[in-house]
Write a protein that holds these residues in place. Structure first.
Motif, PDB file in Angstrom:
ATOM      1  N   ARG A  71       2.724  -4.725   4.893  1.00 21.83           N
ATOM      2  CA  ARG A  71       3.210  -6.108   4.901  1.00 21.83           C
ATOM      3  C   ARG A  71       4.426  -6.298   3.992  1.00 21.83           C
ATOM      4  N   PHE A  91      -2.510  -1.862   2.862  1.00 21.84           N
ATOM      5  CA  PHE A  91      -2.183  -3.112   2.195  1.00 21.84           C
ATOM      6  C   PHE A  91      -2.206  -2.944   0.685  1.00 21.84           C
ATOM      7  N   HIS A 143      -2.371  -8.372  -0.363  1.00 21.64           N
ATOM      8  CA  HIS A 143      -2.526  -8.516   1.081  1.00 21.64           C
ATOM      9  C   HIS A 143      -3.891  -8.005   1.561  1.00 21.64           C
ATOM     10  N   LYS A 170      -5.965 -10.959   1.097  1.00 22.52           N
ATOM     11  CA  LYS A 170      -5.577 -12.013   2.035  1.00 22.52           C
ATOM     12  C   LYS A 170      -6.124 -11.764   3.444  1.00 22.52           C
ATOM     13  N   TYR A 171      -6.063 -10.519   3.918  1.00 23.63           N
ATOM     14  CA  TYR A 171      -6.429 -10.208   5.301  1.00 23.63           C
ATOM     15  C   TYR A 171      -7.756  -9.479   5.446  1.00 23.63           C
ATOM     16  N   THR A 204     -10.787 -11.174   7.456  1.00 22.70           N
ATOM     17  CA  THR A 204     -10.450 -11.323   8.878  1.00 22.70           C
ATOM     18  C   THR A 204     -10.513  -9.968   9.579  1.00 22.70           C
ATOM     19  N   LEU A 205      -9.975  -8.930   8.928  1.00 22.83           N
ATOM     20  CA  LEU A 205     -10.018  -7.592   9.519  1.00 22.83           C
ATOM     21  C   LEU A 205     -11.454  -7.097   9.652  1.00 22.83           C
ATOM     22  N   SER A 219     -13.262  -8.586  12.476  1.00 24.35           N
ATOM     23  CA  SER A 219     -12.836  -8.091  13.781  1.00 24.35           C
ATOM     24  C   SER A 219     -13.246  -6.632  14.004  1.00 24.35           C
TER      25      SER A 219
END
Length: 75
Positions: free
Chosen positions: A19, A38, A42, A45-46, A49-50, A53
Motif C-alpha cells: 500500500r 502490509f 495498513h 487497517k485491512y 476485512t481480509l 474474506s
C-alpha cells in the motif's frame, strides 16, 4: 496433502508494504494463494476485512516492540 497452509518464511527488511512502501510486518495470504504485504498500520487497517474474506494473516508486528526494547530504531 493435508489442506493446511505451509509455514510462511519470515518477513525481512526488503519486504515492503503493497500500500505505502514501508517495511512489511504483515503477510495476508488470500484464498487463491496470492500474498499481500502490509506495514503495521495498513495491516491493522485491512486485517479484519481480509480475515473475514478468508485470508490467512501472518503478523510479525511484535518485531517492532522487540526492536524498540533493544534500542534499534531501524524498525
Amino acid at each position: 496433502m493435508t489442506g493446511t497452509l505451509a509455514p510462511t518464511k519470515p518477513l525481512t527488511a526488503q519486504d515492503r508494504c503493497d500500500r505505502c512502501g514501508a517495511q512489511a510486518y504483515v503477510r495476508a495470504t488470500l484464498s487463491g494463494g496470492a500474498d499481500l504485504l502490509f506495514c503495521a498500520h495498513h495491516g491493522r487497517k485491512y486485517g479484519e476485512t481480509l480475515r473475514a474474506s478468508g485470508a490467512e494473516l501472518h503478523d510479525e508486528t511484535d518485531k517492532l516492540t522487540e526492536n524498540r526494547l533493544r534500542g534499534d530504531d531501524h524498525a
